[in-house]
Design an enzyme around this catalytic site. Sequence first.
Site, short mmCIF file in Angstrom:
data_model
loop_
_atom_site.label_atom_id
_atom_site.label_comp_id
_atom_site.label_asym_id
_atom_site.label_seq_id
_atom_site.Cartn_x
_atom_site.Cartn_y
_atom_site.Cartn_z
N GLY B 473 -0.78 4.98 8.51
CA GLY B 473 0.03 3.81 8.80
C GLY B 473 0.72 3.31 7.55
O GLY B 473 1.54 2.40 7.57
N GLY B 515 -2.48 6.31 -2.96
CA GLY B 515 -1.85 7.43 -2.25
C GLY B 515 -0.39 7.65 -2.60
O GLY B 515 0.01 8.76 -2.94
N GLN B 629 3.00 -3.24 4.52
CA GLN B 629 1.69 -3.20 3.88
C GLN B 629 1.31 -4.58 3.32
O GLN B 629 0.16 -5.00 3.42
CB GLN B 629 1.69 -2.18 2.73
CG GLN B 629 1.66 -0.74 3.17
CD GLN B 629 0.26 -0.33 3.59
OE1 GLN B 629 -0.32 -0.87 4.52
NE2 GLN B 629 -0.31 0.63 2.90
N LYS B 691 3.35 1.57 -8.35
CA LYS B 691 1.93 1.30 -8.16
C LYS B 691 1.66 1.09 -6.66
O LYS B 691 2.55 1.25 -5.83
CB LYS B 691 1.52 0.08 -8.99
CG LYS B 691 1.70 0.32 -10.49
CD LYS B 691 1.17 -0.80 -11.35
CE LYS B 691 2.11 -1.96 -11.44
NZ LYS B 691 1.73 -2.94 -12.50
N GLY B 694 -1.05 -1.25 -0.78
CA GLY B 694 -1.85 -1.35 0.44
C GLY B 694 -2.92 -2.42 0.43
O GLY B 694 -3.37 -2.86 1.48
N GLU B 695 -3.34 -2.83 -0.75
CA GLU B 695 -4.49 -3.72 -0.81
C GLU B 695 -4.22 -5.08 -1.44
O GLU B 695 -4.97 -6.03 -1.23
CB GLU B 695 -5.62 -3.04 -1.61
CG GLU B 695 -6.04 -1.73 -0.99
CD GLU B 695 -7.05 -0.98 -1.85
OE1 GLU B 695 -8.06 -0.53 -1.30
OE2 GLU B 695 -6.82 -0.84 -3.05
#
Lengths: 171, 739
Positions: B473, B515, B629, B691, B694-695
């Site tokens: 995703g 990733g 994201q 960089k 996602g988080e």
Amino acid sequence: MHVTLTINDTKHSLDLDPRTTLLDAIRSHAGLTGTKKGCDHGQCGACTVMVNGRRINSCLSLAVMHDGDAVTTIEGLGTPEALSPLQAAFLETDGFQCGYCTPGQICSATAMLEEIRAGWPSHVSETLDGPALPTEAEIAERMSGNLCRCSAYPNIVAAIRLAAAEREDAA
Amino acid sequence: MTREMTHDGPDADHRLDGMAQGVLGRGEPRPEGALKVTGRAVYTGDQQAPGMVHGALVRATITRGRVTTLNSATVLEMPGVLAVIDDPRLVRFSGQGATTKPPKADAAGVVYHGQPIALVVAETLEQARHAALRLTVDYAEEPGAVTGPEDPAAEVELPQKKQSETGAPDAALEAADTVIDRIYRTASMSSAPMEPHASLAEWQGGKLVLHSTLQMLASAQGQVAAALGIEPEDIRILAPHVGGGFGSKLGISPETVAAAIAAQQMRRPVSVVCTRPQSMETTSRRSETLQRIQMGADDEGRLTMIGHEALVSNLPGQKFSEPVQQATHFTYEAAHRRVVHRVARVHRLVAASVRAPGEAVGATAFECAMDELADKLGLCPVALRLRNIPKVEPGTGRPFSSHKLAEALTEGARRFGWEHRHASPRARREGEWWIGMGMSSLVRVNTVMEAKARVSLSLDGTALVETDMTDIGTGSYAILSQIAAEMLGLPMGSVETVLGDTDLPASSGSGGSFGAASTGSAVYLACLELRSRLAEAMGCPEPELTLKDGHAIHDNRKVPLSTLMGGAAMQAEGHLIPGEAEDKARQATWGAAFAEVGVNAITGEIRVRRMLGTFAIGRVLNAQTARSQALGGMIWGIGMALTEELVHDARDGHIVNRDLAEYHVPVNADVPALEVHFLEERDDWAPMQAKGIGELGICGAGAAIVNAVHNACGVRVRSLPMTVDKVLAGLVEAEADQG
């Protein structure tokens, strides 16, 4: 047990274990795996399909209860080459990430817009008998049975508003 | 031919900025999107194989002990039931990420309530599930199960590497003008991806073909091999579409191994799809945390002391412990510091990585404490943070690779309208609702992983990108295609990306926000190699070669690529190797979150009315998928702050709310209009200057909500999630205080 389902205008005559849910009948027996199983308990909405035009959680229904019914799944709404307006809008606004809840979101939204057109009120509607409008609040409320863990909600609302507006323009 | 790069230091060349195609960074739609919106994307549980049978996991109903007897005879008589499998190789819970070490085997030895202990295999799904429910099990229970981290009987370890002390923290706290010393709690949490964990295993000759819901295929291949006692080369794992992971699919899970063993035994393909409760109870969770945060500050709001103690939990023998203080070391300046990290050994589902392990809970609690300090000092929370930004990494003196926290704070405050915030709580009321604003810094460590990818250029002017990378995703299909299109001067439609197959070059996999930059760099390097060969054919130095719309351009010459290729297709591999860069500079992503909430004065209900996030993540590879994201991260912050909690039964540790009706992830109506703003930059210390994203959103966003609730109604809740009962108790207290 013998069950006849019309799925996306194609008649399927199925011989099913009576324990088979409508969801598993669609996925495993009719071979249409676009409809997803997220919880199997009516909690997440990933399995949403339309039965005789109304959205339901197909995991909460046994297939034998739907003998003779007309079912529309995500595969019946459009193809990659010919997307439905909502499918195109989801693509345009990035109304998904992993895509797993997406077939349910789109089936749900397709039926939900019809509910709004028919004037059905929701928890956030100002009145019970006034016309319902596809506002952000109405869409968010009416789509809250469809979970999205990637949390594409703002983009899902944007996609539905986009498709609704395009339909208004066309009308 | 492979182009390798060991990532040892900064790269100021910014080659991607000199390319001509102009597709990188743009909000290109996902190439696999049309498949996803039409239900044509095939996920693991959608896979069918001729002769396929179904397996259903059986879970333990004790917390600690051994299975003595599986009463298989009765269920084997049931229609369609083929086998009850209790192979000693069956694993107890999910593996950790980025390791080839498999999770603990021997499912008969029970270490938590709900652990898988066997697999029932039957001709149909209905038969398998029914039989699994009917199977009775005899156990020899062992006493001494510890079900909670604060149980006095819990064994507590202090891993040496996770403790640190600088200066004289106690004396500094004693001498400080203003002191904060508070306990915060965050709940045990579930990744709860929409796609339940599932595997379809089939043996073809001596080779295992496995369709499985996994984020990192290469390491999972090693885990499966070790778990089964076979060679990794004899396993092929396929995962072209993964329905979310959020950490829970980093390592293999019990159903993966169970399906493989059953397929071997049955000599037929076996599908094991976890039920939702199994998906939540047999894989992994985020540890609950208890955090004591101490701060000393001078009169001007400069931190003199930072103390961050944490108690987390995991099963006995597990190395992983939620790295709560990962960013505490470098986020704010203070001469005197102490970090204490305790791990309680409990008999609960294994704890592992869930989206942003560490900062998600650590930065969130710390940012709540910062708000309390600002309050005590009578200082604007934004100003307090701006005042404490270090110039170099505290403790090590390493430079920051890039540092945009100050800009994220000021730009976010400006865009959000922070100046309209009332400094004191209970200052804005609309009907039944107290309205308030809160903010938080966002911080997440950034890292790269080893990654390989292959890029092929065909004579028809198309390119093919191949790697075992997954798209959970995250947008891998889009961004890897964009990187190749940009580097090779091709329209997006001329690039195809194939992912999720261990027969392809091993990537970083998806996880830890690494990733895109890691596997993206492997694609970049492969393309650089192809460019060199094209430049040679063109007779010019590679940096001078312009590639655009399928043509090579140099010095007033414009040649179609196919002509330049001399009648032969070209192929190259890229290989990114993490090097010394990580040790030489502190690399992190930075941002700020702002929230406005309403708190119902009568019911304690909290509604998030609007939120804004600023994000500095280096180069943005795809504006649309990056934004998605960021949205997802912020919304996970809403869940952490308001609703998400795995409730463990105090008696036996089992997860009471192991489904989506009782574990409350945010729904559409919980989420207001959200604004995302990227502070685009180039971080030279990151390959491609890019960089992860996602988080970062979840690394503090929850604190912005907690702090906004206090600003609204004067109630500080230090135990997340802030459910209505906690808010209401505070409201009653606040009313009483006001007399």
